[in-house]
Design a protein around this motif. Structure first.
Motif, short mmCIF file in Angstrom:
data_model
loop_
_atom_site.label_atom_id
_atom_site.label_comp_id
_atom_site.label_asym_id
_atom_site.label_seq_id
_atom_site.Cartn_x
_atom_site.Cartn_y
_atom_site.Cartn_z
N ARG A 106 36.61 -17.78 29.34
CA ARG A 106 35.37 -17.03 29.57
C ARG A 106 34.86 -16.19 28.59
N THR A 107 35.28 -15.44 27.44
CA THR A 107 34.86 -15.35 26.22
C THR A 107 35.33 -16.03 25.03
N LEU A 108 35.04 -15.96 23.57
CA LEU A 108 35.54 -16.15 22.70
C LEU A 108 35.99 -15.44 21.54
N PRO A 109 36.93 -15.50 21.09
CA PRO A 109 37.65 -13.61 20.48
C PRO A 109 36.20 -13.73 19.18
N PRO A 125 25.23 -32.74 40.13
CA PRO A 125 25.60 -32.78 41.85
C PRO A 125 25.57 -34.42 42.13
N GLY A 126 26.93 -34.29 42.53
CA GLY A 126 27.10 -35.98 43.37
C GLY A 126 27.45 -36.68 42.80
N MET A 127 27.54 -36.09 41.09
CA MET A 127 28.40 -37.51 40.38
C MET A 127 30.21 -36.83 40.64
N ASP A 128 31.04 -37.41 40.04
CA ASP A 128 32.25 -36.67 39.62
C ASP A 128 32.58 -36.03 38.42
N ILE A 129 33.81 -34.89 38.71
CA ILE A 129 34.10 -34.06 37.63
C ILE A 129 35.00 -34.13 36.71
N GLY A 130 34.94 -33.80 35.75
CA GLY A 130 35.32 -33.88 34.18
C GLY A 130 36.50 -33.06 33.97
N GLY A 131 37.09 -33.27 32.65
CA GLY A 131 38.03 -32.45 32.07
C GLY A 131 37.71 -32.25 30.87
N ASP A 132 36.39 -31.77 30.69
CA ASP A 132 35.90 -31.85 28.42
C ASP A 132 36.75 -30.32 29.02
N PHE A 133 37.24 -29.31 27.69
CA PHE A 133 37.44 -28.46 27.57
C PHE A 133 37.24 -28.24 25.50
N TYR A 134 37.11 -26.67 25.84
CA TYR A 134 36.92 -26.28 24.06
C TYR A 134 37.85 -25.19 24.52
N ASP A 135 38.16 -24.72 22.76
CA ASP A 135 39.17 -22.66 22.63
C ASP A 135 38.79 -22.22 20.88
N LEU A 136 38.78 -20.96 21.01
CA LEU A 136 39.00 -21.00 19.80
C LEU A 136 40.23 -19.72 19.21
N ILE A 137 41.00 -20.47 19.05
CA ILE A 137 42.14 -19.01 18.99
C ILE A 137 42.28 -18.58 17.73
N ARG A 138 42.36 -17.25 17.66
CA ARG A 138 42.94 -16.35 16.29
C ARG A 138 44.18 -16.74 15.88
N LEU A 139 44.68 -16.96 14.50
CA LEU A 139 46.01 -17.32 14.48
C LEU A 139 46.51 -15.54 13.61
N GLU A 140 45.63 -15.47 12.72
CA GLU A 140 46.00 -14.34 11.71
C GLU A 140 44.29 -13.97 11.23
N GLU A 141 44.04 -12.95 10.49
CA GLU A 141 43.14 -12.03 10.14
C GLU A 141 41.85 -12.87 9.67
N THR A 142 42.39 -13.90 8.84
CA THR A 142 41.61 -14.97 7.97
C THR A 142 41.89 -16.34 8.93
#
Length: 329
Positions: A106-109, A125-142
């Protein structure tokens, strides 16, 4: 809604009236306003649900033979089944879209020193659904990880598997695995969860303090990079196998300098795939037109990238775009 007993639908069965007098015998309160003289009332019932009624009217009295009644009754059944299939398809499609959207972040860090914008464009609409995804993961301070991928298939299973892939990547990344290890661990999981489904994925670890990025790819289109004072180029990385193919696959990582002001673009193939066109040329064309500037907001850049595709009337695939710009932390 409860129907009055005098309503044709209340009978729940086809009704045939060869003339006005015959109709008035059954429905004395009927009002003749269309000038017709014979009628066939065909309830559209399928799966225990009545969706409505098909009414065939004749402009002169008509004698309905037994064969004609059987044919019209069968016609009503076919129409009802078509409506029911359309209704079930809409429900399934809406559920898949809702499932996929709920599994995307919903939101990115917010990460100091990193400007981020993401865009997701579903299939029309009318086409099939897909499986695209994205993400941003905070691992350390920088340190952060940018992820983008595409699960094979266009159905509810693809959308559900996408959520499992995102969760697995997030878990391995936060546990301290490097980009190659994150993909290798996720790959082994996928071969167990869905041996008949494959997933492309691009994982980039960004170290803002060092001004470096570490890239690993599982058969995904390469990221684009525009560094200050340089033309845009594709980020070179060893194209490992898709996730879910071979549980023993290892993924090679590549290092790339990422000075302040650099812009990375991660995207899925829905942005570039055109039937009959070479995908390599399409990526080259995308790189040639990738021209971010320090004063141009990433939101504008994202809209310019997906704008031409969004204008296409029928899109058979969804699209995800993730843009990142390094700034002074």
């Amino acid at each position: 809604m409860r129907l009055p007993p005098t309503h044709p639908l209340a009978a729940g069965a086809p009704a045939f009236f060869g003339d006005w007098a015959e109709l008035r015998e059954t429905y004395p309160d009927a009002i003749r306003s269309d000038g017709m003289s014979a009628w066939a009332f065909l309830p559209l019932t399928a799966g225990g649900r009545t969706a409505g009624m098909c009414i065939l009217a004749y402009d002169r009295p008509h004698r309905f033979t037994a064969d004609e009644r059987a044919s019209l009754t069968a016609l009503g059944g076919l129409i009802a089944q078509a409506f029911e299939r359309a209704r079930l398809y809409d429900i399934k499609h809406q559920f898949a879209q809702s499932l996929q959207s709920s599994l995307l972040p919903r939101t990115l860090p917010g990460i100091p020193g990193l400007e981020v914008v993401a865009r997701y464009l579903p299939a029309t609409p009318g086409m099939d659904i897909g499986g695209d995804f994205y993400d941003l993961i905070r691992l350390e301070e920088t340190v952060a990880a940018a992820v983008i991928g595409d699960v094979q298939g266009h159905d509810v299973t693809a959308a559900a598997l996408m959520g499992q892939v995102r969760t697995a990547i997030h878990a391995h990344a936060t546990a301290g695995a490097n980009p190659g290890e994150v993909l290798a661990h996720t790959n082994r999981l996928l071969t167990e969860l869905a041996p008949d489904r494959f997933t492309s994925c691009l994982y980039i670890s960004i170290d803002l303090a060092r001004g470096m990025a570490c890239v690993a790819s599982a058969g995904h289109p390469p990221a684009l990079l525009r560094r200050p004072g340089e033309p845009a180029r594709m980020v070179a990385s060893a194209p490992g196998l898709l996730l879910g193919v071979d549980p023993h696959t290892e993924y090679v990582t590549a290092q790339v300098a990422l000075p302040p002001g650099s812009v990375l673009a991660l995207y899925t193939d829905g942005l570039i795939e055109i039937p009959g066109h070479d995908i390599g040329e399409a990526i080259g064309d995308l790189a040639a037109g990738f021209a971010p500037s320090p004063r141009r907001p990433l939101t504008d850049l994202a809209e310019s990238m997906i704008g031409p595709v969004a204008a296409v009337e029928h899109r058979a695939d969804d699209i995800a775009v993730l843009l990142l710009r390094t700034t002074q932390p």
